[in-house]
Design an enzyme around this catalytic site. Structure first.
Site, PDB file in Angstrom:
ATOM      1  CD  GLU A  80      -2.738   1.174  -0.091  1.00  0.00           C
ATOM      2  OE1 GLU A  80      -2.672   1.941  -0.948  1.00  0.00           O
ATOM      3  OE2 GLU A  80      -3.692   0.455  -0.101  1.00  0.00           O
ATOM      4  CG  ASP A 122      -1.039   4.772  -1.108  1.00  0.00           C
ATOM      5  OD1 ASP A 122      -1.521   4.370  -2.101  1.00  0.00           O
ATOM      6  OD2 ASP A 122      -1.308   4.730  -0.100  1.00  0.00           O
ATOM      7  CB  SER A 158      -5.401   1.583  -2.252  1.00  0.00           C
ATOM      8  OG  SER A 158      -4.893   0.557  -3.039  1.00  0.00           O
TER       9      SER A 158
END
Length: 528
Positions: A249, A253, A450
């Protein structure tokens, strides 16, 4: 000392969890106490204008905001006195973020807040410290305290990303995947590198390796952005070396936001995965006077039903502050379709994406054709592959800018939208048509909503850099424009189907960057 329960602090044990014993009474921990605003009436007036899109051109500066809408010195001092009475130490007391962080033993906190803390085990989330019932505070500080967070250490959120599953291609067929730059081109993002902007990225675990970032940006031919790691409540950049965990994650990002807006500073706020950590990280980011983020990217969340009322209220309050400060908050709407993975047969939406003060980011499946988009439908790869989260909030009233909209069920039936609809916008999220990233040394393809939150955050950073002013709370403007997004009209996410205009799968649609930029363009007054 007479005490009263803090409103909304009642907590139930998680279904499927069992008590496995007492806590170590001497164990040290930290708790975040949130306080009321000084001028609540003035803040309400300001927010009425912000929510309707009628706010004055310039957002309130951080300095002015702190002066008018922070906590009062008197309230902060009351909490300090309360802490002293129970032998708790004050780690941090900030009037601007309206938070006081207290440190002490489990035994001291039990006495201070009239709670019983025990150890629990849950098959999905492992061991955690839990409580049931309300949190109580003395009468003299009851009016000042809006939430007490962190007594319970249960993980509050999950990251919303998915790896592409192993794939056997048909003869001669290869699966499409994209770099973030490919998508910026397909979505017609305006030319800019986001220079002078700061994108805040919120992370609740894991970390990034600088070697990954250097190799990745070099490979796609982009100057590596400045990445700053900021620890909140003892959180820190702590890569585990496992790309399947939170490292995945954190890294994706940074790589997505950094590829699209390499001139921006990426401030990555690391906090523990608890309601206290999550809320405090966003609060610290929006009030950060050093880095001054103009946009926040959040790729973590959990079903609304998993949050206590006090946590939702405290978090939503922070998100309102962001809107008043002119900070855009983009949040992933979840990867488990219309159920949000709850498994009770009902529909659920993900929080914080469901907050009316957030730009909720849903998912599509995108294929390119030549230089443009060939086809774009709702992301739904089935039970194992994931689907974009979306639906109708159970907690938040219908915002004025969603008045008159309706939700379309998979059977084609239309129902007037009665509460906050999620998401607001969308973008490529299917791992089958996903993003090429480098995580823990491994080149891989990922999807999930995400990936959409940092993509939109980077678009906003580009627009802010071009206009020389923050876009601020963008929802009213985007809903008013209607045509700034590519309307997605095919597919479903479980209970809800895509339809013309806004729908509960992809919101207003995926970005047409040039049109989004024109819609959010600052007025002449704002640029002066």
């Amino acid at each position: 000392m007479a005490k009263q329960p803090v409103s909304g602090s009642d907590k139930q044990h998680l279904e499927g969890s069992k008590c496995i014993g007492q806590c170590d009474m001497a164990e040290q921990t930290e708790v975040v106490v949130m306080l009321r605003r000084k001028d609540e009436a003035g803040f309400r007036q300001l927010m009425t204008k912000v929510e309707s899109g009628d706010a004055p051109g310039e957002p309130v500066s951080r300095e002015e905001f702190d002066k008018r809408f922070g906590a009062s010195e008197e309230d902060v001092n009351k909490i300090k006195a309360f802490a002293k009475h129970y032998g708790l130490s004050v780690v941090r007391a900030e009037a601007n973020t309206r938070s006081v962080v207290l440190k002490g033993t489990i035994e001291q906190f039990q006495k201070a807040f009239d709670v019983k803390l025990e150890r629990f085990q849950h098959h999905n989330i492992g061991e955690y410290r839990g409580r049931s019932g309300p949190v109580s505070v003395p009468d003299d500080i009851h009016g000042a305290v809006t939430a007490v967070l962190g007594l319970d250490s249960r993980p509050q959120a999950r990251p919303h990303f998915r790896f592409r599953p192993p794939f056997k291609p048909a003869r001669g067929a290869t699966q499409p995947s994209f770099t973030p730059l490919d998508l910026a081109k397909l979505y017609d993002f305006p030319d800019s590198d986001g220079a002078g902007q700061c994108i805040a990225i919120i992370e609740l675990g894991g970390g990034y390796q600088t070697s990954d970032l250097s190799a990745y940006f070099s490979k796609i031919g982009v100057k590596a952005p400045k990445v700053v790691s900021i620890g909140v409540d003892n959180g820190k950049n702590a890569p585990s070396g496992n790309p399947n965990g939170p490292d995945g994650e954190v890294t994706l990002d940074i790589e997505i936001a950094g590829a699209v807006a390499p001139g921006a500073t990426l401030a990555v706020y690391f906090a523990p995965n608890s309601d206290a950590g999550f809320i405090d990280a966003v609060n610290r980011a929006i009030h950060d006077t050093t880095h001054k983020p103009s946009v926040v990217s959040i790729s973590w969340g959990g079903p609304e039903s998993n949050w206590t009322q006090q946590s939702v209220s405290a978090f939503n309050d922070v998100l309102q502050s962001a809107a008043a400060l002119g900070v855009t908050v983009c949040a992933a709407s979840g990867d488990s379709g219309s159920s949000d993975g709850v498994g009770d047969g009902a529909d659920h939406v993900d929080f914080p994406a469901s907050s009316p003060f957030v730009l909720g980011c849903g998912g599509t499946n995108l294929t390119a054709s030549g230089q443009g988009i060939g086809q774009e439908v709702v992301w739904n790869d089935g039970d194992q592959g994931g689907a974009g989260g979306g639906g109708v909030s159970g907690l938040f009233d219908l915002p004025v800018w969603q008045n008159g909209l309706s939700v379309t069920g998979t059977g084609g039936q239309k129902t007037a939208l009665a509460k906050r609809g999620v998401p607001d916008v969308a973008g490529d999220a299917s791992p089958q048509t996903g993003y090429e990233v480098l995580i823990d040394g491994q080149q891989t393809v990922v999807g999930g909503t995400s990936a959409v939150a940092p993509l939109w955050a980077a678009l906003i950073a580009r627009i802010n850099a071009i206009g020389g002013a923050p876009s601020g709370f963008v929802n009213p403007k985007l809903y008013k424009a209607k045509s700034a997004c590519n309307d997605i009209t095919e597919g479903n996410n479980g209970s809800f189907a895509a339809a013309k205009g806004w729908d509960a799968c992809t919101g207003l649609g995926s970005p047409n960057g040039a049109k989004v930029a024109a819609t959010l363009k600052p007025s002449a007054k704002k640029k002066s």
